[in-house]
Structure formats: structure tokens, C-alpha cells
Motif scaffolding. Structure first.
Motif, PDB file in Angstrom:
ATOM      1  N   GLY A 273      -5.805 -11.582 -35.758  1.00 38.00           N
ATOM      2  CA  GLY A 273      -5.660 -12.376 -36.975  1.00 38.00           C
ATOM      3  C   GLY A 273      -4.628 -13.475 -36.858  1.00 38.00           C
ATOM      4  N   ASN A 274      -3.871 -13.469 -35.726  1.00 38.18           N
ATOM      5  CA  ASN A 274      -2.757 -14.389 -35.548  1.00 38.18           C
ATOM      6  C   ASN A 274      -2.914 -15.176 -34.255  1.00 38.18           C
ATOM      7  N   GLY A 275      -2.307 -16.367 -34.244  1.00 43.50           N
ATOM      8  CA  GLY A 275      -2.315 -17.152 -33.025  1.00 43.50           C
ATOM      9  C   GLY A 275      -1.211 -16.743 -32.076  1.00 43.50           C
ATOM     10  N   LEU A 276       0.015 -16.564 -32.598  1.00 47.21           N
ATOM     11  CA  LEU A 276       1.153 -16.144 -31.791  1.00 47.21           C
ATOM     12  C   LEU A 276       1.307 -14.627 -31.843  1.00 47.21           C
ATOM     13  N   PRO A 277       1.987 -14.036 -30.868  1.00 41.81           N
ATOM     14  CA  PRO A 277       2.296 -12.607 -30.966  1.00 41.81           C
ATOM     15  C   PRO A 277       3.079 -12.308 -32.238  1.00 41.81           C
ATOM     16  N   VAL A 278       2.866 -11.138 -32.801  1.00 41.40           N
ATOM     17  CA  VAL A 278       3.579 -10.735 -34.013  1.00 41.40           C
ATOM     18  C   VAL A 278       5.081 -10.744 -33.744  1.00 41.40           C
ATOM     19  N   ILE A 279       5.846 -11.293 -34.682  1.00 44.58           N
ATOM     20  CA  ILE A 279       7.307 -11.288 -34.569  1.00 44.58           C
ATOM     21  C   ILE A 279       7.797  -9.909 -34.999  1.00 44.58           C
TER      22      ILE A 279
ATOM     23  N   ALA B 150      23.549 -14.570 -26.252  1.00 44.01           N
ATOM     24  CA  ALA B 150      22.544 -14.938 -25.259  1.00 44.01           C
ATOM     25  C   ALA B 150      22.259 -16.430 -25.353  1.00 44.01           C
ATOM     26  N   ALA B 151      22.105 -17.063 -24.221  1.00 45.76           N
ATOM     27  CA  ALA B 151      21.806 -18.493 -24.200  1.00 45.76           C
ATOM     28  C   ALA B 151      20.397 -18.731 -24.731  1.00 45.76           C
ATOM     29  N   PRO B 152      20.168 -19.856 -25.417  1.00 44.80           N
ATOM     30  CA  PRO B 152      18.804 -20.165 -25.875  1.00 44.80           C
ATOM     31  C   PRO B 152      17.838 -20.254 -24.710  1.00 44.80           C
ATOM     32  N   VAL B 153      16.609 -19.820 -24.935  1.00 46.95           N
ATOM     33  CA  VAL B 153      15.553 -19.916 -23.940  1.00 46.95           C
ATOM     34  C   VAL B 153      14.830 -21.241 -24.143  1.00 46.95           C
ATOM     35  N   GLU B 154      14.811 -22.077 -23.125  1.00 50.88           N
ATOM     36  CA  GLU B 154      14.117 -23.354 -23.189  1.00 50.88           C
ATOM     37  C   GLU B 154      12.632 -23.125 -22.885  1.00 50.88           C
ATOM     38  N   VAL B 155      11.769 -23.463 -23.843  1.00 47.16           N
ATOM     39  CA  VAL B 155      10.332 -23.221 -23.706  1.00 47.16           C
ATOM     40  C   VAL B 155       9.634 -24.533 -23.376  1.00 47.16           C
ATOM     41  N   ARG B 156       9.038 -24.601 -22.222  1.00 53.25           N
ATOM     42  CA  ARG B 156       8.339 -25.824 -21.819  1.00 53.25           C
ATOM     43  C   ARG B 156       7.168 -26.115 -22.765  1.00 53.25           C
ATOM     44  N   CYS B 157       6.648 -27.322 -22.678  1.00 51.43           N
ATOM     45  CA  CYS B 157       5.524 -27.734 -23.533  1.00 51.43           C
ATOM     46  C   CYS B 157       4.235 -27.113 -22.992  1.00 51.43           C
ATOM     47  N   SER B 158       4.113 -25.807 -23.191  1.00 49.30           N
ATOM     48  CA  SER B 158       3.016 -25.028 -22.624  1.00 49.30           C
ATOM     49  C   SER B 158       2.782 -23.824 -23.529  1.00 49.30           C
ATOM     50  N   VAL B 159       1.538 -23.648 -23.988  1.00 49.84           N
ATOM     51  CA  VAL B 159       1.218 -22.500 -24.834  1.00 49.84           C
ATOM     52  C   VAL B 159       1.481 -21.185 -24.108  1.00 49.84           C
ATOM     53  N   PRO B 160       1.052 -21.003 -22.848  1.00 49.22           N
ATOM     54  CA  PRO B 160       1.372 -19.743 -22.158  1.00 49.22           C
ATOM     55  C   PRO B 160       2.873 -19.468 -22.109  1.00 49.22           C
ATOM     56  N   ASP B 161       3.679 -20.501 -21.911  1.00 51.92           N
ATOM     57  CA  ASP B 161       5.124 -20.298 -21.886  1.00 51.92           C
ATOM     58  C   ASP B 161       5.650 -19.864 -23.256  1.00 51.92           C
ATOM     59  N   LEU B 162       5.100 -20.440 -24.318  1.00 51.27           N
ATOM     60  CA  LEU B 162       5.512 -20.057 -25.667  1.00 51.27           C
ATOM     61  C   LEU B 162       5.158 -18.602 -25.952  1.00 51.27           C
ATOM     62  N   LEU B 163       3.943 -18.187 -25.620  1.00 48.89           N
ATOM     63  CA  LEU B 163       3.528 -16.800 -25.846  1.00 48.89           C
ATOM     64  C   LEU B 163       4.394 -15.844 -25.042  1.00 48.89           C
ATOM     65  N   ALA B 164       4.660 -16.191 -23.790  1.00 47.57           N
ATOM     66  CA  ALA B 164       5.473 -15.327 -22.940  1.00 47.57           C
ATOM     67  C   ALA B 164       6.897 -15.213 -23.486  1.00 47.57           C
ATOM     68  N   ALA B 165       7.427 -16.320 -24.009  1.00 53.13           N
ATOM     69  CA  ALA B 165       8.790 -16.304 -24.530  1.00 53.13           C
ATOM     70  C   ALA B 165       8.902 -15.414 -25.764  1.00 53.13           C
TER      71      ALA B 165
ATOM     72  N   ARG C 162      14.061 -22.372 -27.840  1.00 51.26           N
ATOM     73  CA  ARG C 162      14.167 -23.802 -28.112  1.00 51.26           C
ATOM     74  C   ARG C 162      12.931 -24.478 -27.536  1.00 51.26           C
ATOM     75  N   LEU C 163      12.088 -25.017 -28.438  1.00 52.24           N
ATOM     76  CA  LEU C 163      10.835 -25.618 -27.999  1.00 52.24           C
ATOM     77  C   LEU C 163      11.071 -27.007 -27.417  1.00 52.24           C
TER      78      LEU C 163
ATOM     79  N   GLY D  28      11.454 -30.644 -33.578  1.00 49.94           N
ATOM     80  CA  GLY D  28      10.393 -31.578 -33.951  1.00 49.94           C
ATOM     81  C   GLY D  28       9.029 -31.222 -33.392  1.00 49.94           C
ATOM     82  N   ALA D  29       8.875 -30.055 -32.795  1.00 49.08           N
ATOM     83  CA  ALA D  29       7.602 -29.650 -32.208  1.00 49.08           C
ATOM     84  C   ALA D  29       6.616 -29.185 -33.275  1.00 49.08           C
ATOM     85  N   THR D  30       5.336 -29.140 -32.898  1.00 47.29           N
ATOM     86  CA  THR D  30       4.253 -28.651 -33.753  1.00 47.29           C
ATOM     87  C   THR D  30       3.554 -27.482 -33.063  1.00 47.29           C
ATOM     88  N   ILE D  31       3.305 -26.433 -33.848  1.00 51.14           N
ATOM     89  CA  ILE D  31       2.466 -25.331 -33.370  1.00 51.14           C
ATOM     90  C   ILE D  31       1.230 -25.334 -34.249  1.00 51.14           C
TER      91      ILE D  31
END
Length: 462
Positions: A74-80, A27-42, A56-57, A90-93
Motif C-alpha cells: 500500500g506504500n511506496g517507501l518502507p514503513v517508518i 550519529a552523522a547524517p546519512v547522505e542519500v544519493r539521487c537514487s530510489v534504491p539508495d533511498l529505500l536502502a537508507a 539527507r536527500l 528541496g527534493a521531491t518524492i
């Protein structure tokens, strides 16, 4: 992490050409825009899809989390929960804690079915409010930045400024690993683990990393982390760099400038083994330097290393560490062996460590084995370590040994060099009781004497 496929194989069988089908396309990498909603959705999409996924952030983006995950707060991101690679580029969460209304949550939780590869990413500002792997008793806090109960691989990343705080027991300010984990070329720096309760015997363990499952740490830096406990609660602050409760391997890693602080309690070393367990902690190469265990009116037990289980240390520079306990007891500036500890120490340099206990008891500037542990030390250099205790007792500049309450403690030395150490008595070695043997060791030029009491160490003079 991409799934590995066995290459197509061509073979001859009974004179016929047999072809193996080619593997399915990755599967091709998913490019995640600089957006928290996009990161959560991904992440949610990756958890729901079959097979491995790569996210790919955005290059050097900062994803600021202002709310906890609604399903697992208890978490910021969805559970993996599946196999996911996050390439941060080089991104920061980070948890955005600038406002008082931002809730406390860690950044990442890897669930039991999860398999996370995290690379080139900074994880910052997390604040553990629960302990997913150990929910009972309630009130525990584990893994301010990351808690892993599945499989985790962290490479070329930075885990910084995270906190685990509890009024019951806190562990893993940066990372808590009850699962299977590995770190390489990663900085774990400026994290905190805090016991804030008022009950006696609480604990804060592993300011950078707390490990309850197999873990390998390679070519990393664990620096500037702190473990603290409430004053006068006889509580334990230990492993400001890393605490091991299970099999742990540390290779070519710098552990530096970490601090355990327990006023009226127990402060233990930057690198610590916890309760006796079958898993061995193995440390090879690298350096453990400039760490502090400070317990005014309490017990400082090891500045660099404190071992109370199974440990092997080889080729490590252990230098400039401190065990300090004003009007208390301080032991083992470089290395301390506890009553249940078995330590094999080889080909290492234990240099310029110190133990200070003004108005108290100070013992074992370089190495301390006072309570019945088993120490085997071969081909080490032990020099320029000091023990001081103004208006108190200062013994064993290079090494202090006693059999402990059990009477079973042993120290076996072979081809070590113990020189230019200093204490009030036993500048090189102080043997209070028990079994301590020399075998081809050099003990000289220590102040005020090489071994004490006179005649206690056979073959040692002056």
C-alpha cells in the motif's frame, strides 16, 4: 529528529566535585544519493539501527517511485518504524504515474512505533489503496500522500497532487493522521479525496488533511483541494481543506480555494468537524476564504466552516466563501453550526460570503445556526454577506437562527456588528424560532430589513 541529551552537570556534593558523563555522540547524517534504491536502502537501514537517524536527500532531486514496497504494497517507501528525520533539501518524492502499469500506493506510512520528521521535502502523486489505521471494513482508502499512525512532524514541505479514492469511504487526500502530528510552514495543495461507489451514504472527507488524532497546523496553506462523491447517492463530501474527528489546533493558516462537490448529496465546508467527539477544534488567526460547497439538488452546509462538535474560532477572517445548491438547500456561506455543534466565535470578520439556491432554500449568508446547535458570538464583524434564491426562499443575510427539531438551539450575540448584508427577508438577522439574544450589538443598514420577522429579535428594528 536528533535525540535530546541533558547537558553535563557539575555540582558540589559534600564538598566533592561530581561529574556527570558526557552524552554519546550524535550519529552523522546519512547522505542519500539521487537514487530510489539508495533511498529505500537508507530507510531500511535506519529502521534497523538503534537510536535516531537523519537522512539527507540529494539537493532538489526527484525520487520517482515506480513500484510499491514489496513488504507493504500500500506504500511506496518502507514503513517508518523508528525515529527518522528526512531532510529533503528541496527534493521531491513522487509516485511516477506516467505509465498505466504503475500500481497505486501512497508515498509514506508512519507505523505505530515510527517517529518521522520531514523537512524541506515535496510529497507528490501518491494514491491511497488501503487504510492502515482502519482496515475494517475493507475497501477504505486513507492518506494519499502520508498516513501517520505514530508520530509525525512536517515542516517547510509541500504535499501536493495526492489522491485518496474508494467505493466505500475515502479520507485524507494529502494527509491522514490517526497518530500524533504537527505541520508548520507547509503547503498542502491540489490533493483529492473521492467517493466513487454507488451505495447510498458514502463519504469523502478531508481532501487536504483528515485528522483522527491530536494534530497541530501552524503557518500553513491548505489550498486548491477537492472532495467529491458520486452523483445522486446522498453521500457526503466534506472538509475539502481539513476535517477533524479529534483534537485539532489550526493557527495562522490560510485555507483557500478548496471545493466540496456532492450532486444530490451533502457538501460541507472547507473546514469541518466530523461526528461529535470530545476533541475540540481550535482555529486562531489566519484566513478561510474563497472556498465552495456545491450540492445541486442536495444540501450545501457551510462554505467556510461547518461545525458539528466542539469548536473555538478567534481572530479569523472568513470571507468570500460560497454554499451553493441549485434546486436544493444551501446554508451558511461563511459559518454553519450543526445540530450537535457548540461554537465560540470571537473577534473574527465574516465578510462577503454568499449562499445561493436557485429554485430552492437559501439561509444564513454569514452565519447559520438552524438545527439546534449552540452559538456564542462576541465582537465579530458580519458584513456584505448575501443570500439569494431565484424562485425560492432566501433568508438571513447576516445570520439565520432556528431551534431545530430538538427545540434547544441558542444563539447568544455580544458586541457584534452586523451591517450591509442582504437577503430576500431578514437582511441582517432572520430568526425562525428558538432563543436569540442581542447584547450591545449593532444591526443596521441591511437589506431589505435588519431583523425578521418583525419583533422576533428584541432590540432590533427596521
Amino acid at each position: 529528529m536528533s535525540r535530546r541529551h541533558v547537558p553535563a552537570v557539575l555540582g558540589l556534593m559534600a564538598g566533592a566535585l561530581v561529574a556527570v558523563p558526557a552524552p554519546a555522540a550524535h550519529a552523522a547524517p546519512v547522505e542519500v544519493r539521487c537514487s530510489v534504491p539508495d533511498l529505500l536502502a537508507a530507510i531500511n537501514a535506519a529502521n534497523s539501527s538503534p537510536g535516531p537517524d537523519t537522512l539527507r536527500l540529494a539537493h532538489k532531486c526527484t525520487y520517482k517511485l515506480t513500484a510499491a514496497d514489496p513488504v507493504n504494497p500500500g506504500n511506496g517507501l518502507p514503513v517508518i518504524t523508528s525515529e527518522i528525520t528526512i531532510d529533503g533539501q528541496g527534493a521531491t518524492i513522487k509516485r511516477d504515474d506516467r505509465g498505466n502499469d504503475v500500481p497505486k500506493f501512497r508515498i509514506i506510512f508512519v507505523g505505530p512505533t515510527g517517529n518521522l520528521t520531514l523537512t524541506r521535502t515535496t510529497i507528490s502523486g501518491g494514491f491511497a489503496a488501503d487504510c492502515p489505521a482502519f482496515p475494517d471494513p475493507p475497501g477504505l482508502a486513507c492518506g494519499g500522500g502520508i498516513s501517520n499512525t505514530g508520530t509525525m512532524k512536517v515542516t517547510r514541505s509541500k504535499i501536493t497532487g495526492n489522491t485518496s479514492k474508494s467505493d466505500v469511504f475515502a479520507q485524507g487526500g494529502g494527509i491522514d493522521n490517526p497518530g500524533t502530528g504537527s505541520l508548520s510552514e507547509t503547503e498542502v495543495t491540489g490533493n483529492h479525496v473521492i467517493y466513487s461507489g454507488s451505495d447510498l451514504g458514502g463519504g469523502a472527507a478531508g481532501a487536504a488533511i483528515a485528522n483522527d488524532g491530536p494534530l497541530t497546523v501552524t503557518d500553513c496553506e491548505l489550498t486548491g483541494n477537492t472532495a467529491t462523491v458520486t452523483k445522486d447517492t446522498q453521500s457526503f463530501a466534506f472538509g475539502a481543506g481539513i476535517i477533524s474527528f479529534a483534537e485539532t489546533t489550526v493557527e495562522n493558516t490560510l485555507v483557500s480555494k478548496n471545493r466540496s462537490f456532492a450532486p444530490g448529496g451533502f457538501a460541507r465546508a472547507a473546514v469541518s468537524n466530523g461526528i461529535p467527539a470530545p476533541g475540540r477544534m481550535t482555529i486562531t488567526g489566519g484566513a478561510i476564504k474563497d472556498n465552495t460547497s456545491d450540492a445541486p439538488h442536495g444540501f450545501a452546509q457551510g462554505g467556510g466552516i461547518a461545525n458539528n462538535a466542539l469548536m473555538t474560532v478567534s481572530g479569523v477572517k472568513i470571507s468570500e466563501n460560497r454554499a451553493v445548491a441549485e434546486k436544493g438547500t444551501a446554508r451558511g456561506g461563511g459559518v454553519r453550526v450543526g445540530p450537535f455543534g457548540t461554537l465560540d466565535l470571537t473577534d473574527s470578520r465574516i465578510i462577503a460570503n454568499s449562499v445561493k439556491a436557485p429554485g430552492g432554500t437559501a439561509q444564513g449568508g454569514g452565519i447559520d445556526n438552524p438545527d439546534g446547535g449552540t452559538l456564542t458570538a462576541k465582537r465579530n464583524e458580519v458584513r456584505h454577506n448575501t443570500v439569494t434564491a431565484k424562485d425560492g426562499t432566501a433568508q438571513g443575510g447576516g445570520l439565520y437562527h432556528a431551534s431545530g427539531a430538538t427545540g434547544l438551539g441558542t444563539t447568544t450575540l455580544e458586541e457584534n456588528t452586523i451591517t450591509h448584508n442582504r437577503a430576500g427577508d431578514g437582511g441582517g438577522i432572520f430568526k425562525a424560532s428558538g432563543v436569540l439574544a442581542l447584547n450591545g450589538d449593532t444591526v443596521r443598514d441591511n437589506q431589505p430589513n435588519n431583523c425578521s420577522p418583525a419583533g422576533a429579535v428584541q432590540g432590533c428594528t427596521g
